[in-house]
Motif scaffolding. Sequence first.
Motif, short mmCIF file in Angstrom:
data_model
loop_
_atom_site.label_atom_id
_atom_site.label_comp_id
_atom_site.label_asym_id
_atom_site.label_seq_id
_atom_site.Cartn_x
_atom_site.Cartn_y
_atom_site.Cartn_z
N GLY A 206 0.65 -1.17 -0.09
CA GLY A 206 0.08 -0.10 -0.06
C GLY A 206 0.85 1.28 -0.11
N ILE A 207 0.63 2.34 -0.94
CA ILE A 207 0.99 3.44 -0.89
C ILE A 207 0.28 4.72 -0.79
CG2 ILE A 207 2.71 4.89 -2.28
CD1 ILE A 207 3.68 2.51 -3.83
N LEU A 208 0.45 5.48 0.18
CA LEU A 208 -0.41 6.46 0.47
C LEU A 208 0.20 7.74 -0.54
CD1 LEU A 208 -2.46 8.21 2.04
CD2 LEU A 208 -0.46 8.66 3.72
N LEU A 209 -0.57 7.87 -1.51
CA LEU A 209 -0.39 9.21 -2.45
C LEU A 209 -0.73 10.60 -1.85
CD1 LEU A 209 -1.49 7.52 -5.76
CD2 LEU A 209 0.81 7.54 -4.76
N GLY A 210 -1.61 10.72 -1.13
CA GLY A 210 -2.20 12.05 -0.45
C GLY A 210 -2.63 11.75 0.66
N ALA A 211 -2.33 12.21 1.82
CA ALA A 211 -3.29 12.17 3.03
C ALA A 211 -4.28 13.42 3.06
CB ALA A 211 -2.28 12.26 4.13
N VAL A 212 -5.00 13.32 4.11
CA VAL A 212 -6.01 14.17 4.29
C VAL A 212 -5.75 15.21 5.41
CG1 VAL A 212 -8.37 14.82 4.93
CG2 VAL A 212 -7.94 12.89 3.55
#
Length: 249
Positions: free
Chosen positions: A162-168
């Motif tokens: 899993g790769i987080l591309l953009g957090a909130v």
Amino acid sequence: MSDIESIKAEVEALSAKLNSLKVEGGETDEVSASVQQLVDATKNLSGNYLHGAAPPVTNNLYKRNRIRIKEALAEASYVDQEITVAGWARTTRNANKGQLLFIELNDGSTGASLQCVLSSDTTEGFEECKGSGGTGASFQLKGKLIESQGEGQAVEMQVTTGILLGAVYGGNPEGTEVGGMLYPIPKKNNTLEYMRDQAHMRPRTRVHAAAMRIRHAMAFATHNFFNNHGFLYIHTPILTCADCEGAGE
């Protein structure tokens, strides 16, 4: 004679035959058969372009390094295969005392979402994805598509990477902390009146996304109809004088 001309000739001949049968009082079966032949020929005519058949679309500009969720949900050939998907989280939830993370992922290719299951034991990047901020975060997920073990979906994805591309960044009013507290579209159902104040986020809601797909289908069908019948879609110039607030007086 071209294909389109031969189909036109067939339609005209069948129309003449049908008219003569009606005038002469032909048998019901013979009339019905002629009607069906005319319908089939008309379908062939409407399915062709006046300037020739449409060429197949070949993608020469770029290559996707992922599978669209629409294809993953519709094609059985992807089951039990390793695939990569990417998109935005509609919802996230933790389970098994924080050892599992469920992400409802959508990439805009369809109104449905793909359930992705991340485990702290088997998923690389689990902690990073878990701290994404929840709804609205974007991910790239790689794993195996399997038949779902739960209710509500036919297939689900067991994520290995899993790769987080953009957090909130909605954890505080300044937008410096990751969190979903101030994210403008919460998990609950949002009214249309509320979404008027969040116009830039409307395509991510189910109602507006469905409405836009319907508008697309109607507009495409209209343009396709006129294009198939030899019309051109052009933007005509607007000829007018500039008279802003009485400047031309």
